[in-house]
Design a protein around this motif. Structure first.
Motif, PDB file in Angstrom:
ATOM      1  N   PRO A  61       0.805  -1.170   0.030  1.00 12.34           N
ATOM      2  CA  PRO A  61      -0.098   0.026  -0.081  1.00 12.34           C
ATOM      3  C   PRO A  61       0.944   1.197   0.036  1.00 12.34           C
ATOM      4  O   PRO A  61       2.167   1.415   0.414  1.00 12.34           O
ATOM      5  N   GLU A  62       0.248   2.346  -0.644  1.00 10.39           N
ATOM      6  CA  GLU A  62       0.926   3.671  -0.624  1.00 10.39           C
ATOM      7  C   GLU A  62       2.452   3.556  -1.099  1.00 10.39           C
ATOM      8  O   GLU A  62       3.196   4.279  -0.812  1.00 10.39           O
ATOM      9  N   ALA A  63       2.523   2.943  -2.148  1.00 13.20           N
ATOM     10  CA  ALA A  63       3.861   2.588  -2.495  1.00 13.20           C
ATOM     11  C   ALA A  63       4.204   3.956  -3.579  1.00 13.20           C
ATOM     12  O   ALA A  63       3.278   4.640  -4.045  1.00 13.20           O
ATOM     13  N   THR A  64       5.494   4.262  -3.810  1.00  9.89           N
ATOM     14  CA  THR A  64       5.572   5.400  -4.522  1.00  9.89           C
ATOM     15  C   THR A  64       6.770   5.149  -5.553  1.00  9.89           C
ATOM     16  O   THR A  64       7.276   6.203  -5.942  1.00  9.89           O
ATOM     17  N   LEU A  65       6.962   3.884  -5.983  1.00  5.79           N
ATOM     18  CA  LEU A  65       7.972   3.931  -7.149  1.00  5.79           C
ATOM     19  C   LEU A  65       7.467   4.577  -8.198  1.00  5.79           C
ATOM     20  O   LEU A  65       8.446   5.187  -9.072  1.00  5.79           O
ATOM     21  N   LEU A  66       5.989   4.769  -8.327  1.00  5.95           N
ATOM     22  CA  LEU A  66       5.605   5.384  -9.608  1.00  5.95           C
ATOM     23  C   LEU A  66       4.611   6.433  -9.389  1.00  5.95           C
ATOM     24  O   LEU A  66       3.927   5.885  -8.165  1.00  5.95           O
ATOM     25  N   ASN A  67       4.495   7.506  -9.705  1.00  4.95           N
ATOM     26  CA  ASN A  67       3.475   8.562  -9.278  1.00  4.95           C
ATOM     27  C   ASN A  67       2.228   8.168 -10.149  1.00  4.95           C
ATOM     28  O   ASN A  67       2.329   7.096 -11.281  1.00  4.95           O
ATOM     29  N   SER A 450     -10.218  -1.516  -7.611  1.00  8.04           N
ATOM     30  CA  SER A 450     -10.521  -1.053  -8.873  1.00  8.04           C
ATOM     31  C   SER A 450      -9.257  -1.204  -9.894  1.00  8.04           C
ATOM     32  O   SER A 450      -8.163  -1.004  -9.296  1.00  8.04           O
ATOM     33  N   ARG A 451      -9.603  -1.425 -11.198  1.00  7.51           N
ATOM     34  CA  ARG A 451      -8.747  -1.467 -12.121  1.00  7.51           C
ATOM     35  C   ARG A 451      -7.970   0.009 -12.496  1.00  7.51           C
ATOM     36  O   ARG A 451      -8.654   1.036 -11.909  1.00  7.51           O
ATOM     37  N   ARG A 452      -6.732  -0.170 -12.663  1.00  8.99           N
ATOM     38  CA  ARG A 452      -5.902   1.062 -12.824  1.00  8.99           C
ATOM     39  C   ARG A 452      -5.771   1.857 -11.947  1.00  8.99           C
ATOM     40  O   ARG A 452      -5.410   3.127 -12.115  1.00  8.99           O
ATOM     41  N   ILE A 453      -5.956   1.442 -10.599  1.00 10.66           N
ATOM     42  CA  ILE A 453      -5.858   2.253  -9.425  1.00 10.66           C
ATOM     43  C   ILE A 453      -3.953   2.277  -9.165  1.00 10.66           C
ATOM     44  O   ILE A 453      -3.753   1.114  -9.418  1.00 10.66           O
ATOM     45  N   TYR A 454      -3.449   3.280  -8.772  1.00  9.95           N
ATOM     46  CA  TYR A 454      -2.081   3.340  -8.707  1.00  9.95           C
ATOM     47  C   TYR A 454      -1.581   2.835  -7.561  1.00  9.95           C
ATOM     48  O   TYR A 454      -0.431   2.840  -7.174  1.00  9.95           O
ATOM     49  N   THR A 455      -2.391   3.173  -6.453  1.00 10.41           N
ATOM     50  CA  THR A 455      -2.111   2.790  -5.225  1.00 10.41           C
ATOM     51  C   THR A 455      -3.293   2.452  -4.425  1.00 10.41           C
ATOM     52  O   THR A 455      -4.277   2.969  -4.643  1.00 10.41           O
ATOM     53  N   TYR A 456      -3.149   1.905  -2.973  1.00  8.83           N
ATOM     54  CA  TYR A 456      -4.367   1.793  -2.162  1.00  8.83           C
ATOM     55  C   TYR A 456      -3.897   1.769  -0.889  1.00  8.83           C
ATOM     56  O   TYR A 456      -2.692   1.855  -0.591  1.00  8.83           O
ATOM     57  N   ALA A 457      -4.945   1.944   0.172  1.00  6.32           N
ATOM     58  CA  ALA A 457      -4.875   2.272   1.323  1.00  6.32           C
ATOM     59  C   ALA A 457      -4.594   0.813   2.162  1.00  6.32           C
ATOM     60  O   ALA A 457      -4.912  -0.101   1.528  1.00  6.32           O
ATOM     61  N   GLU A 458      -3.565   1.008   3.092  1.00  6.56           N
ATOM     62  CA  GLU A 458      -3.431  -0.254   3.855  1.00  6.56           C
ATOM     63  C   GLU A 458      -4.875  -0.695   4.617  1.00  6.56           C
ATOM     64  O   GLU A 458      -5.071  -2.191   4.516  1.00  6.56           O
ATOM     65  N   SER A 459      -5.848   0.116   4.887  1.00  3.54           N
ATOM     66  CA  SER A 459      -6.901  -0.406   5.612  1.00  3.54           C
ATOM     67  C   SER A 459      -7.980  -1.300   4.858  1.00  3.54           C
ATOM     68  O   SER A 459      -8.520  -1.963   5.117  1.00  3.54           O
ATOM     69  N   LEU A 460      -7.610  -1.095   3.401  1.00  2.00           N
ATOM     70  CA  LEU A 460      -8.540  -1.994   2.541  1.00  2.00           C
ATOM     71  C   LEU A 460      -8.340  -3.604   2.332  1.00  2.00           C
ATOM     72  O   LEU A 460      -8.669  -4.095   1.884  1.00  2.00           O
ATOM     73  N   TRP A 465      -2.958 -10.500  -1.469  1.00  3.37           N
ATOM     74  CA  TRP A 465      -3.162 -11.225  -2.393  1.00  3.37           C
ATOM     75  C   TRP A 465      -2.272 -10.330  -3.731  1.00  3.37           C
ATOM     76  O   TRP A 465      -1.655 -10.775  -4.587  1.00  3.37           O
ATOM     77  N   ASN A 466      -2.166  -8.892  -3.173  1.00  5.85           N
ATOM     78  CA  ASN A 466      -1.471  -8.291  -4.348  1.00  5.85           C
ATOM     79  C   ASN A 466       0.176  -8.696  -4.141  1.00  5.85           C
ATOM     80  O   ASN A 466       0.877  -8.746  -5.070  1.00  5.85           O
ATOM     81  N   GLN A 467       0.797  -9.032  -2.944  1.00  2.45           N
ATOM     82  CA  GLN A 467       2.006  -9.429  -2.799  1.00  2.45           C
ATOM     83  C   GLN A 467       2.099 -11.021  -3.268  1.00  2.45           C
ATOM     84  O   GLN A 467       3.106 -11.125  -4.250  1.00  2.45           O
ATOM     85  N   ALA A 468       1.297 -11.684  -3.273  1.00  3.16           N
ATOM     86  CA  ALA A 468       1.212 -12.847  -3.931  1.00  3.16           C
ATOM     87  C   ALA A 468       1.094 -12.753  -5.482  1.00  3.16           C
ATOM     88  O   ALA A 468       2.107 -13.388  -6.098  1.00  3.16           O
ATOM     89  N   SER A 469       0.515 -11.970  -5.950  1.00  2.00           N
ATOM     90  CA  SER A 469       0.575 -11.623  -7.486  1.00  2.00           C
ATOM     91  C   SER A 469       1.915 -11.182  -8.023  1.00  2.00           C
ATOM     92  O   SER A 469       2.348 -11.331  -9.082  1.00  2.00           O
ATOM     93  N   THR A 470       2.560 -10.409  -7.112  1.00  2.00           N
ATOM     94  CA  THR A 470       3.630  -9.925  -7.567  1.00  2.00           C
ATOM     95  C   THR A 470       4.763 -10.798  -7.564  1.00  2.00           C
ATOM     96  O   THR A 470       5.680 -10.997  -8.432  1.00  2.00           O
ATOM     97  N   ILE A 471       4.666 -11.621  -6.589  1.00  2.00           N
ATOM     98  CA  ILE A 471       5.813 -12.780  -6.749  1.00  2.00           C
ATOM     99  C   ILE A 471       5.471 -13.585  -7.889  1.00  2.00           C
ATOM    100  O   ILE A 471       6.490 -14.022  -8.590  1.00  2.00           O
ATOM    101  N   GLY A 472       4.477 -13.826  -7.914  1.00  2.00           N
ATOM    102  CA  GLY A 472       3.985 -14.647  -9.576  1.00  2.00           C
ATOM    103  C   GLY A 472       4.560 -13.993 -10.674  1.00  2.00           C
ATOM    104  O   GLY A 472       5.227 -14.582 -11.597  1.00  2.00           O
ATOM    105  N   ALA A 473       4.325 -12.625 -10.676  1.00  2.00           N
ATOM    106  CA  ALA A 473       4.847 -11.894 -12.005  1.00  2.00           C
ATOM    107  C   ALA A 473       6.189 -12.136 -12.236  1.00  2.00           C
ATOM    108  O   ALA A 473       6.910 -12.419 -13.223  1.00  2.00           O
TER     109      ALA A 473
END
Ligand code: HEM
Ligand SMILES: [Cu+2]
Length: 631
Positions: A61-67, A450-460, A465-473
């Motif tokens: 959540p709240e990553a800043t690699l890309l704006n 939602s699709r195309r969202i560039y970041t999300y809040a921790e509370s969501l 699952w996002n981490q799992a997906s990134t490992i898969g990538a």
């Protein structure tokens, strides 16, 4: 031997038959196929890096690699790249290389036009990518919805409009060429119902391209005019209609999905019979369901627009038509199951990838049918559920099948095998990585990400699952790296592959690996579906097929053109290389820059000249050197 100087064009005719210039000026369908393949694979690596950037950004959540702005550019370019610069040209690579060989022809119908489509595609792709250095890449999603795509003040979406018009020109001329080739250049006896399924699916794909690309081209011109010349096709406050874009876009975009997947269906239908050692089950059904998919595919476009307020009648009609298209698709899946049923299966790499493609495509197809249920789609649309769905279809279906095709035809194209051991390792990395990357996106979507969202809040609570997906990538990335190393390593091996390493069924396996420039010394005469296989096996009294001669060695059939050096026929005239296709194609991006940037408007007329003058020279240049005796 040198060619006596009878110069008709503006330039001296190219002579090189090896080295750099021979590739620049080539009109040989096999070399053009290889060029398409290498270029598409290079774009695949770039699109893959973009995918990893997206996934690293979303891993926490709240990553800043890309704006937000960079993120928009990266996912838009990722989508454009994968669709227009990877899957479509990779399919073109196989069509170009294989269709003439599979139908027993020496070349495509218009060899120089074939070179033109490759160069126009390459320059179109480079043109779009140059936007990164010239003010910003397209940022409005691969489907470029207005009003954002019109009002965005950066040049990105202008590059999008012009770049896709250029690659569209490439695809259109390529499609016309291949369609004419299949319709007119088949060897004696190669009736329509003796064509390999890959050729059939190729033919349907070319028709889809020819009918759908003009629609997007018109839409892109309107977008371009809105952006650059002040028209208001898509501007609601001035009487235009953003939904017009959506209708035109998806009238192209849905058939486009089948343009991406039908080549894969053809590949699967050619690979399964070879490795199940059985004929394709229900060949006619495979062909007719492919044609049916092509037709119905034009009638379902508005299922991408359920949530736009078309009203219940339109929504219902498009929901039902979408469910109907599942029928011919299901027919194909049953044909494939029937083909492997009780087969004598060899799990070689091409087979693994083909089976993987079927399995992944089934998952993607099922979530697609879910989208056709309108109330369900209201919930799922623009969430990660959709992202999961289309990756299962185009990555699972197309990319898996295309990898299968690479393992299958590599020995034919390069005369060397890819390592089978490494191929299997690569397959399992891809399968595991793929499912880990995209499986969780179904759940994320249902959780409301939602699709195309560039970041999300921790509370969501979306992080795990996002981490799992990134490992898969990243596991996918490892798989692709393994392929790359294996491909390079294959060139260390001697070029000594036999004609027919897989005991295959279709004509391309009857000539040498790699095939000689003229493909077949003698034009093959075809008497069966799977003609080549029927020349290797004979039917006994009790209906069994046994190899001729006993022992199973592939027959040496000189009728199918083994090109061993000096039996090169002297009456085969192949089209000579030419500079004009690449020169004329170069005019397209030059013209494009003149349109994108007002400050260099003069590039537009200059580009037009570069585009047109070589076309005249090309028209005046004889296709075959009149005195050519080298062949
Ligand atoms: C390592 C493999 C890949 C990963 C991790 C990946 C991941 C993603 C992600 C996270 C998005 C953003 C979704 C969104 O916000 O809308 C996306 C978009 C997209 N991807 Fe992939 N992808 C991969 C490979 C592919 C392949 C192979 C294709 C096509 C053959 C593809 C086609 C697309 C398309 C069309 C979009 C939509 C872009 C847009 O909405 O403008 N992707 N991908
Ligand atoms: Cu669709």
């Amino acid at each position: 031997m040198t060619v006596p100087a009878k110069q008709t064009g503006l330039l001296r005719r190219p002579r090189a038959s090896t080295g750099f210039w021979s590739w620049i000026t080539t009109v040989d369908h096999k070399r053009i196929g290889i060029l398409y393949g290498i270029t598409a694979f290079a774009f695949f690596l770039i699109g893959g890096v973009e995918a990893l950037l997206i996934r690293v950004q979303l891993a926490q959540p709240e990553a800043t690699l890309l704006n937000a702005d960079q993120y928009n550019q990266v996912f838009t370019m990722h989508g454009i790249t994968m669709i227009f610069l990877v899957v479509m040209p990779m399919s073109s690579a196989f069509f170009n290389y294989l269709i003439p060989l599979m139908i027993g022809a020496r070349d495509v119908a218009f060899p120089r036009l074939n070179a033109y489509s490759f160069w126009a595609f390459l320059f179109g792709g480079l043109f779009i990518y140059s936007s990164f250095f010239l003010g910003g890449a397209p940022n409005g999603g691969w489907f470029g919805y207005p009003p954002n795509s019109v009002t965005d003040p950066t040049v990105g979406m202008t590059f999008y409009a012009v770049g896709l018009i250029i690659t569209g020109i490439a695809s259109t001329v390529g499609a016309v060429n291949l369609a004419v080739t299949v319709l007119n250049m088949r060897a004696p006896g190669m009736s329509f119902f003796r064509m390999p399924p890959f050729v059939w699916m190729g033919l349907v794909t070319q028709f889809l391209l020819v009918f759908s690309l003009p629609i997007i081209t018109v839409a892109l011109f309107q977008l371009l005019f809105d952006r650059r010349f002040g028209t208001v096709f898509y501007s609601p406050d001035a009487g235009g209609d953003p939904l017009l874009w959506q209708h035109l876009f998806w009238l192209f975009g849905h058939p486009e999905v089948y343009i991406l997947i039908l080549p894969a269906f053809g590949i699967i239908s050619d690979i399964l019979p070879v490795f199940a050692r059985k004929p394709l089950f229900g060949y006619q059904f495979v062909v007719f369901s492919g044609i049916a998919i092509g037709f119905i595919g034009f009638g379902v476009w508005a299922h991408h627009m359920f949530a736009t307020g078309m009203g219940p009648v339109a929504n219902t009609a498009f929901g039902i038509s979408t469910m109907i298209i599942a029928i011919p698709t299901g027919v194909k899946i049953f044909n494939w199951m029937g083909t492997i049923w009780k087969g004598d299966i060899r799990f070689a790499s091409p087979m693994l990838f083909a089976l993987g493609a079927v399995a992944m495509f089934v998952i993607g197809g099922l979530s697609g049918v879910m989208h056709s249920v309108v109330p369900a789609d209201y919930q799922q649309t623009d969430t990660y559920f959709v992202v999961a769905h289309f990756h299962y279809v185009i990555f699972g279906g197309s990319i898996f099948a295309l990898f299968g095709a690479m393992y299958f035809w590599w020995p034919k194209v390069f005369g060397r095998m890819l390592s089978e051991r490494v191929g299997k390792v690569q397959f399992w990395f891809l399968l595991v990585g793929f499912n880990l990357a995209f499986g969780p996106m179904h759940i994320l979507g249902l959780q409301g990400m939602s699709r195309r969202i560039y970041t999300y809040a921790e509370s969501l609570n979306l992080t795990a699952w996002n981490q799992a997906s990134t490992i898969g990538a990243f596991i996918i990335a490892v798989s692709v790296a393994i392929f790359l190393v294996s491909a390079i390593a294959s060139f260390r091996r001697p070029k000594e592959m036999s004609n027919d390493p897989w005991d295959a069924r279709t004509l391309e396996w009857s000539t040498t690996s790699p095939p000689p420039e003229y493909n077949f010394a003698k034009t093959p005469v075809v008497t069966h579906l799977d003609d080549f296989w029927h020349k290797k096996y004979v039917e006994t009294e009790d209906g069994e097929y046994v190899p001729v001669p006993a022992g199973g060695a592939p027959v040496h059939d000189p009728g199918h053109g083994e090109g061993d050096g000096d039996d090169v026929p002297h009456d085969v005239h192949l089209p000579s290389p030419s500079y004009y296709p690449i020169l004329s194609a170069l005019g397209l991006p030059v013209l494009g820059y003149g349109i994108v940037f007002e400050g260099v408007w003069w590039l537009a007329p200059l580009g037009a000249v570069i585009l047109i003058v070589p076309l005249f020279a090309w028209a005046l240049e004889p296709a075959v050197e009149p005195s050519a005796e080298e062949h």
